[in-house]
Design an enzyme around this catalytic site. Structure first.
Site, PDB file in Angstrom:
ATOM      1  N   SER A  11      38.864  35.547  38.619  1.00  0.00           N
ATOM      2  CA  SER A  11      38.389  36.771  39.281  1.00  0.00           C
ATOM      3  C   SER A  11      38.490  36.575  40.780  1.00  0.00           C
ATOM      4  O   SER A  11      37.847  35.685  41.339  1.00  0.00           O
ATOM      5  CB  SER A  11      36.933  37.043  38.905  1.00  0.00           C
ATOM      6  OG  SER A  11      36.377  37.943  39.860  1.00  0.00           O
ATOM      7  N   HIS A  36      42.413  38.633  37.569  1.00  0.00           N
ATOM      8  CA  HIS A  36      41.335  39.573  37.240  1.00  0.00           C
ATOM      9  C   HIS A  36      40.821  40.231  38.523  1.00  0.00           C
ATOM     10  O   HIS A  36      40.362  39.553  39.439  1.00  0.00           O
ATOM     11  CB  HIS A  36      40.212  38.810  36.534  1.00  0.00           C
ATOM     12  CG  HIS A  36      39.108  39.676  36.018  1.00  0.00           C
ATOM     13  ND1 HIS A  36      39.190  40.378  34.827  1.00  0.00           N
ATOM     14  CD2 HIS A  36      37.885  39.963  36.532  1.00  0.00           C
ATOM     15  CE1 HIS A  36      38.060  41.042  34.628  1.00  0.00           C
ATOM     16  NE2 HIS A  36      37.250  40.822  35.656  1.00  0.00           N
ATOM     17  N   ASP A  38      38.216  42.851  40.138  1.00  0.00           N
ATOM     18  CA  ASP A  38      36.948  43.553  39.903  1.00  0.00           C
ATOM     19  C   ASP A  38      36.800  44.709  40.884  1.00  0.00           C
ATOM     20  O   ASP A  38      36.699  44.510  42.090  1.00  0.00           O
ATOM     21  CB  ASP A  38      35.784  42.571  40.076  1.00  0.00           C
ATOM     22  CG  ASP A  38      35.680  41.605  38.913  1.00  0.00           C
ATOM     23  OD1 ASP A  38      35.630  42.072  37.758  1.00  0.00           O
ATOM     24  OD2 ASP A  38      35.664  40.382  39.149  1.00  0.00           O
ATOM     25  N   MET A  40      34.508  47.778  42.038  1.00  0.00           N
ATOM     26  CA  MET A  40      33.112  48.237  41.981  1.00  0.00           C
ATOM     27  C   MET A  40      32.886  49.352  42.993  1.00  0.00           C
ATOM     28  O   MET A  40      33.447  49.313  44.090  1.00  0.00           O
ATOM     29  CB  MET A  40      32.168  47.073  42.301  1.00  0.00           C
ATOM     30  CG  MET A  40      32.394  45.846  41.436  1.00  0.00           C
ATOM     31  SD  MET A  40      31.156  44.587  41.785  1.00  0.00           S
ATOM     32  CE  MET A  40      31.785  43.224  40.802  1.00  0.00           C
ATOM     33  N   HIS A  69      39.543  45.408  36.126  1.00  0.00           N
ATOM     34  CA  HIS A  69      38.240  45.688  35.512  1.00  0.00           C
ATOM     35  C   HIS A  69      37.535  46.737  36.360  1.00  0.00           C
ATOM     36  O   HIS A  69      37.045  46.440  37.442  1.00  0.00           O
ATOM     37  CB  HIS A  69      37.457  44.360  35.457  1.00  0.00           C
ATOM     38  CG  HIS A  69      36.059  44.484  34.966  1.00  0.00           C
ATOM     39  ND1 HIS A  69      35.146  43.444  35.065  1.00  0.00           N
ATOM     40  CD2 HIS A  69      35.389  45.509  34.353  1.00  0.00           C
ATOM     41  CE1 HIS A  69      33.995  43.829  34.553  1.00  0.00           C
ATOM     42  NE2 HIS A  69      34.106  45.074  34.120  1.00  0.00           N
ATOM     43  N   MET A  71      34.648  49.004  37.327  1.00  0.00           N
ATOM     44  CA  MET A  71      33.196  49.219  37.227  1.00  0.00           C
ATOM     45  C   MET A  71      32.880  50.412  38.113  1.00  0.00           C
ATOM     46  O   MET A  71      32.207  50.292  39.149  1.00  0.00           O
ATOM     47  CB  MET A  71      32.451  47.948  37.685  1.00  0.00           C
ATOM     48  CG  MET A  71      32.568  46.805  36.676  1.00  0.00           C
ATOM     49  SD  MET A  71      32.187  45.189  37.383  1.00  0.00           S
ATOM     50  CE  MET A  71      33.810  44.738  37.990  1.00  0.00           C
ATOM     51  N   MET A 140      31.008  41.321  28.630  1.00  0.00           N
ATOM     52  CA  MET A 140      30.310  40.865  29.838  1.00  0.00           C
ATOM     53  C   MET A 140      29.220  39.884  29.435  1.00  0.00           C
ATOM     54  O   MET A 140      28.296  40.231  28.691  1.00  0.00           O
ATOM     55  CB  MET A 140      29.662  42.042  30.571  1.00  0.00           C
ATOM     56  CG  MET A 140      30.616  43.036  31.215  1.00  0.00           C
ATOM     57  SD  MET A 140      31.831  42.334  32.337  1.00  0.00           S
ATOM     58  CE  MET A 140      30.801  41.521  33.550  1.00  0.00           C
ATOM     59  N   PHE A 146      28.138  41.255  40.309  1.00  0.00           N
ATOM     60  CA  PHE A 146      28.225  40.108  41.217  1.00  0.00           C
ATOM     61  C   PHE A 146      28.825  38.897  40.512  1.00  0.00           C
ATOM     62  O   PHE A 146      28.629  38.710  39.314  1.00  0.00           O
ATOM     63  CB  PHE A 146      26.821  39.741  41.728  1.00  0.00           C
ATOM     64  CG  PHE A 146      26.142  40.880  42.426  1.00  0.00           C
ATOM     65  CD1 PHE A 146      26.418  41.173  43.756  1.00  0.00           C
ATOM     66  CD2 PHE A 146      25.254  41.699  41.733  1.00  0.00           C
ATOM     67  CE1 PHE A 146      25.817  42.251  44.389  1.00  0.00           C
ATOM     68  CE2 PHE A 146      24.639  42.784  42.356  1.00  0.00           C
ATOM     69  CZ  PHE A 146      24.923  43.062  43.686  1.00  0.00           C
ATOM     70  N   ASP A 178      33.662  37.574  30.432  1.00  0.00           N
ATOM     71  CA  ASP A 178      33.560  37.669  31.894  1.00  0.00           C
ATOM     72  C   ASP A 178      32.118  37.449  32.343  1.00  0.00           C
ATOM     73  O   ASP A 178      31.235  38.223  31.976  1.00  0.00           O
ATOM     74  CB  ASP A 178      34.039  39.076  32.297  1.00  0.00           C
ATOM     75  CG  ASP A 178      34.096  39.296  33.795  1.00  0.00           C
ATOM     76  OD1 ASP A 178      33.811  38.367  34.573  1.00  0.00           O
ATOM     77  OD2 ASP A 178      34.449  40.439  34.191  1.00  0.00           O
TER      78      ASP A 178
HETATM   79  C1  DX5 Z   1      31.050  40.626  37.529  1.00  0.00           C
HETATM   80  C2  DX5 Z   1      32.551  40.546  37.483  1.00  0.00           C
HETATM   81  C3  DX5 Z   1      33.062  39.190  37.169  1.00  0.00           C
HETATM   82  C4  DX5 Z   1      32.668  38.131  38.149  1.00  0.00           C
HETATM   83  C5  DX5 Z   1      32.732  36.802  37.476  1.00  0.00           C
HETATM   84  O1  DX5 Z   1      30.670  41.950  37.644  1.00  0.00           O
HETATM   85  O2  DX5 Z   1      33.061  41.417  36.507  1.00  0.00           O
HETATM   86  O3  DX5 Z   1      34.470  39.229  36.996  1.00  0.00           O
HETATM   87  O4  DX5 Z   1      33.440  38.125  39.300  1.00  0.00           O
HETATM   88  O5  DX5 Z   1      32.267  35.855  38.359  1.00  0.00           O
HETATM   89  P1  DX5 Z   1      31.776  34.426  37.884  1.00  0.00           P
HETATM   90  O6  DX5 Z   1      32.895  33.785  37.152  1.00  0.00           O
HETATM   91  O7  DX5 Z   1      31.459  33.764  39.181  1.00  0.00           O
HETATM   92  O8  DX5 Z   1      30.558  34.642  37.026  1.00  0.00           O
HETATM   93 ZN    ZN Z   2      35.235  41.347  35.916  1.00  0.00          ZN
END
Ligand code: DX5
Ligand code: ZN
Length: 221
Positions: A11, A36, A38, A40, A69, A71, A140, A146, A178
């Site tokens: 990620s 990956h 993310d 948001m 991904h 969100m 998840m 985060f 994830d």
């Molecule tokens: C959280 C994200 C993850 C996150 C994973 O909302 O979807 O992809 O970045 O981070 P780690 O591997 O640090 O838990």
């Molecule tokens: Zn993610």
């Protein structure tokens, strides 16, 4: 135990945002299977990250699949922009809109792979009537928003339940996990049936010199 068939999807949320292109080239070289991304919106989740313009800017830095991904809510009106920006797999949360089936159809119509993301408290029934159309289920193992959070253990049973469901479907559906995946939790997640591991903190810790060892460690190498 070494797991050559398990894919690692770092990620980039844990990368140095001041040099994202360089970071992507580094994880590509270090053995990342997917990238990956993310996304948001500060509304569906309590954090804001990046949009399609950044995905587009990053696209020339690797040939590896972009695992996007989302969100965000609403989601439907942004699918085309992410597809055009270079996403290969687009995953969304069914809670993000009233018509998850329509969202899956839209992603497929754009020629992309479609994934459903299940939050820690989202039941498996969110997959009902979608199993015939999706390419990926993303579990998840933290609440989204985060990086760097602790793995929620209750998700192991859920991963195993979904593995059974995928196998019963006979379809080629990836099972991705994830959140909080590191060298300690990765073997548990793999044993439960996951075949793609997202890892932010665990990939990027120690800086570029460590990325290859970090990724190999997640695969049990
Ligand atoms: C959280 C994200 C993850 C996150 C994973 O909302 O979807 O992809 O970045 O981070 P780690 O591997 O640090 O838990
Ligand atoms: Zn993610």
């Amino acid at each position: 135990m070494v797991h050559p068939s398990v894919r690692i999807a770092p990620s980039i949320l844990s990368a140095d945002f001041a040099k994202l292109g360089e970071e992507i080239r580094a994880i590509d070289k270090a053995g990342a299977d997917w990238i990956h991304v993310d996304v948001m919106d500060g509304h569906f989740v309590p954090n804001i990250t990046i949009g399609p313009a950044v995905v587009k800017a990053l696209r020339p830095h690797t040939a590896k699949p972009f695992d996007v991904h989302l969100m965000i809510s609403p989601v439907d009106q942004y699918l085309e922009a992410f597809a055009e920006a270079g996403a290969d797999i687009i995953s969304f949360h069914p809670e993000a809109g009233p018509h998850p089936h329509r969202t899956v159809q839209s992603i497929k119509a754009l020629g992309k792979q479609a994934g459903i993301v299940l939050n820690p408290a989202t039941p498996l029934s969110a997959l009902d009537y979608l199993m015939g159309d999706i390419d990926l289920v993303l579990v998840m193992s933290v609440n989204p928003g985060f990086g760097g959070q602790s793995f929620i253990k209750s998700q192991l049973d859920k991963i195993a339940d979904i593995r059974r469901r995928i196998d019963a479907s006979g379809r080629d559906i990836r099972l991705e996990v994830d959140g909080g995946v590191d060298a300690k939790t990765a073997p548990q997640v793999i044993a439960a049936g996951a075949d793609v591991l997202v890892a932010g903190t665990a990939t990027f810790k120690g800086g570029p010199d460590q990325y290859a060892a970090n990724i190999a460690g997640l695969k049990g190498q």
